[in-house]
Design a protein around this motif. Structure first.
Motif, PDB file in Angstrom:
ATOM      1  N   ASP A 145      49.318  34.246  43.646  1.00 39.79           N
ATOM      2  CA  ASP A 145      49.076  34.786  42.313  1.00 39.79           C
ATOM      3  C   ASP A 145      47.612  35.164  42.081  1.00 39.79           C
ATOM      4  OD1 ASP A 145      48.194  32.176  42.324  1.00 39.79           O
ATOM      5  OD2 ASP A 145      48.992  31.686  40.341  1.00 39.79           O
ATOM      6  N   ALA A 146      46.777  35.003  43.091  1.00 37.24           N
ATOM      7  CA  ALA A 146      45.353  35.337  42.962  1.00 37.24           C
ATOM      8  C   ALA A 146      45.160  36.850  43.034  1.00 37.24           C
ATOM      9  CB  ALA A 146      44.548  34.662  44.065  1.00 37.24           C
ATOM     10  N   ASP A 147      44.278  37.370  42.181  1.00 38.22           N
ATOM     11  CA  ASP A 147      43.953  38.794  42.181  1.00 38.22           C
ATOM     12  C   ASP A 147      42.645  39.075  42.914  1.00 38.22           C
ATOM     13  OD1 ASP A 147      46.226  39.457  40.671  1.00 38.22           O
ATOM     14  OD2 ASP A 147      45.180  39.108  38.784  1.00 38.22           O
ATOM     15  N   ILE A 148      41.780  38.045  43.005  1.00 33.81           N
ATOM     16  CA  ILE A 148      40.467  38.184  43.633  1.00 33.81           C
ATOM     17  C   ILE A 148      40.274  37.057  44.637  1.00 33.81           C
ATOM     18  CG2 ILE A 148      37.977  38.178  43.196  1.00 33.81           C
ATOM     19  CD1 ILE A 148      38.570  39.332  40.439  1.00 33.81           C
ATOM     20  N   CYS A 149      39.697  37.393  45.788  1.00 36.46           N
ATOM     21  CA  CYS A 149      39.426  36.389  46.818  1.00 36.46           C
ATOM     22  C   CYS A 149      38.380  35.397  46.293  1.00 36.46           C
ATOM     23  CB  CYS A 149      38.929  37.064  48.087  1.00 36.46           C
ATOM     24  SG  CYS A 149      38.443  35.911  49.393  1.00 36.46           S
ATOM     25  N   ALA A 150      38.669  34.108  46.429  1.00 33.60           N
ATOM     26  CA  ALA A 150      37.761  33.066  45.942  1.00 33.60           C
ATOM     27  C   ALA A 150      36.480  32.996  46.768  1.00 33.60           C
ATOM     28  CB  ALA A 150      38.471  31.716  45.957  1.00 33.60           C
ATOM     29  N   VAL A 151      36.500  33.489  48.018  1.00 35.10           N
ATOM     30  CA  VAL A 151      35.342  33.397  48.901  1.00 35.10           C
ATOM     31  C   VAL A 151      34.414  34.608  48.746  1.00 35.10           C
ATOM     32  CG1 VAL A 151      34.592  33.268  51.311  1.00 35.10           C
ATOM     33  CG2 VAL A 151      36.574  31.952  50.549  1.00 35.10           C
ATOM     34  N   CYS A 152      34.976  35.817  48.907  1.00 35.29           N
ATOM     35  CA  CYS A 152      34.112  37.016  48.903  1.00 35.29           C
ATOM     36  C   CYS A 152      34.217  37.858  47.636  1.00 35.29           C
ATOM     37  CB  CYS A 152      34.395  37.861  50.137  1.00 35.29           C
ATOM     38  SG  CYS A 152      36.003  38.690  50.102  1.00 35.29           S
ATOM     39  N   GLY A 153      35.205  37.607  46.791  1.00 35.47           N
ATOM     40  CA  GLY A 153      35.361  38.348  45.540  1.00 35.47           C
ATOM     41  C   GLY A 153      36.068  39.687  45.674  1.00 35.47           C
ATOM     42  N   ALA A 154      36.619  39.967  46.844  1.00 36.02           N
ATOM     43  CA  ALA A 154      37.337  41.224  47.052  1.00 36.02           C
ATOM     44  C   ALA A 154      38.649  41.217  46.269  1.00 36.02           C
ATOM     45  CB  ALA A 154      37.613  41.434  48.536  1.00 36.02           C
ATOM     46  N   GLU A 155      39.049  42.389  45.831  1.00 34.20           N
ATOM     47  CA  GLU A 155      40.317  42.524  45.120  1.00 34.20           C
ATOM     48  C   GLU A 155      41.453  42.366  46.122  1.00 34.20           C
ATOM     49  OE1 GLU A 155      42.150  45.509  41.750  1.00 34.20           O
ATOM     50  OE2 GLU A 155      40.452  46.151  42.933  1.00 34.20           O
ATOM     51  N   LEU A 156      42.422  41.528  45.789  1.00 32.43           N
ATOM     52  CA  LEU A 156      43.538  41.239  46.698  1.00 32.43           C
ATOM     53  C   LEU A 156      44.735  42.123  46.348  1.00 32.43           C
ATOM     54  CD1 LEU A 156      43.322  37.350  46.718  1.00 32.43           C
ATOM     55  CD2 LEU A 156      42.500  38.911  48.482  1.00 32.43           C
ATOM     56  N   LYS A 157      44.755  43.288  46.907  1.00 35.07           N
ATOM     57  CA  LYS A 157      45.881  44.190  46.716  1.00 35.07           C
ATOM     58  C   LYS A 157      46.553  44.399  48.057  1.00 35.07           C
ATOM     59  CE  LYS A 157      44.292  46.891  42.801  1.00 35.07           C
ATOM     60  NZ  LYS A 157      43.989  48.225  42.304  1.00 35.07           N
ATOM     61  N   THR A 158      47.849  44.475  48.006  1.00 37.22           N
ATOM     62  CA  THR A 158      48.584  44.750  49.237  1.00 37.22           C
ATOM     63  C   THR A 158      48.574  46.260  49.480  1.00 37.22           C
ATOM     64  OG1 THR A 158      50.691  44.985  48.085  1.00 37.22           O
ATOM     65  CG2 THR A 158      50.092  42.766  48.843  1.00 37.22           C
ATOM     66  N   PHE A 159      48.918  46.642  50.682  1.00 37.28           N
ATOM     67  CA  PHE A 159      49.006  48.059  51.032  1.00 37.28           C
ATOM     68  C   PHE A 159      50.019  48.759  50.133  1.00 37.28           C
ATOM     69  CE2 PHE A 159      51.009  51.487  53.477  1.00 37.28           C
ATOM     70  CZ  PHE A 159      49.902  52.290  53.680  1.00 37.28           C
TER      71      PHE A 159
END
Length: 141
Positions: A14-28
């Motif tokens: 359910d995360a939208d942003i990576c907790a480590v680098c802050g990148a947006e977590l979108k699938t292809f």
């Protein structure tokens, strides 16, 4: 679990942003869906823009209501956008029982072909006798 495409860390689903680098977590699939939606919006906008008559000129002034409707149908069939001063839900009757003329406007670029189509409509033979021959022999009882 989602995997970050930037740093490779596994994140919650359910995360939208990576907790480590802050990148947006979108699938292809999400990126693909966004691109498709943008393309559909642009195509719809282009289609709506094509319907706008940017340089309207009078193609014809038609006094016969039936001929005006036939002419509009011919323009539609030939993909020519048009507009006219009348509203679709009203009939204009002038003094003396006649109908007022309908001015039909087209885009300046379509004027030549629209006028040729009008000439074809006006000069088309209107032979209604064939359609009503069977009714001539009809007798009321």
């Amino acid at each position: 679990m989602k995997t970050c495409h930037v740093c490779g860390v596994e994140c919650e689903n359910d995360a939208d942003i990576c907790a480590v680098c802050g990148a947006e977590l979108k699938t292809f699939e999400m990126y693909e869906q966004e691109l498709q939606q943008k393309a559909e919006v642009e195509a719809k906008k282009a289609a709506e823009e094509a319907l706008i008559i940017k340089k309207p000129v009078i193609a014809a002034t038609v006094e016969n209501v039936v001929a005006a409707e036939i002419y509009k149908d011919v323009l539609r069939d030939n993909g020519i956008n048009f507009t006219c001063d009348e509203s679709d839900d009203s009939m204009q009757i002038v003094f003396g029982g006649g109908f007022s003329a309908v001015e039909i406007y087209v885009n300046e670029d379509d004027l030549e072909i629209a006028q040729q189509l009008y000439e074809n409509v006006v000069n088309a033979p209107m032979d209604f006798e064939e359609d009503f021959e069977e009714f001539e022999d009809f007798e009321e009882v």
